[in-house]
Design an enzyme around this catalytic site. Structure first.
Site: not given
Ligand code: 5GP
Ligand code: ZN
Length: 113
Positions: A4, A30, A86, A101, A103, A105
């Site tokens: 993860c 992000d 999301n 996991h 989160h 935004h």
């Molecule tokens: P989701 O689409 O799951 O709501 O958003 C996941 C977010 O995590 C994306 O906006 C992506 O840019 C960010 N993300 C993915 N991997 C990493 C990482 O290794 N470091 C950081 N800082 N953000 C990440």
């Molecule tokens: Zn996790």
């Protein structure tokens, strides 16, 4: 949780520029910002979905949201911000959740569409 990306960031196994942390959660930018300022607020505890949240997680999510409001000036969000969570569904992924996991935004730093 193994494999993860956010657990790895929380453990320091993947680097990130953490701008706030406490016993419950961390905030970092992000990697692929969708606004001039784009942070992720991530609980230390691994769970993927709001539907999995029990009472403790409900309290935790409320705490995070309230803390973001008190940090808004520090984060450069004096002009306001947008919060997005999301969530993958049982049958599909219309919202496009990529990281399983939970989160939050936090977007701002410019006028958002
Ligand atoms: P989701 O689409 O799951 O709501 O958003 C996941 C977010 O995590 C994306 O906006 C992506 O840019 C960010 N993300 C993915 N991997 C990493 C990482 O290794 N470091 C950081 N800082 N953000 C990440
Ligand atoms: Zn996790």
């Amino acid at each position: 949780m193994e494999n993860c990306v956010f657990c790895k960031i929380i453990k320091g196994e993947i680097s990130s520029n953490i701008v706030y942390q406490d016993d419950d959660f961390v905030i970092f930018p992000d990697l692929n910002p969708k606004a001039k300022l784009h942070y992720l607020a991530v609980p230390r505890k691994h769970f993927a979905l709001l539907s999995e949240a029990g009472y403790d997680e409900e309290i935790l999510i409320g705490r995070i949201l309230k803390k973001v409001s008190t940090l808004s000036k520090t984060l450069g969000l004096e002009n306001g911000y947008r919060i997005i969570i999301n969530q993958k569904g049982e049958k599909g992924n219309d919202a496009g959740q990529e990281v399983m996991h939970l989160h939050i935004h936090i977007l701002g730093g410019e006028k958002l569409n």
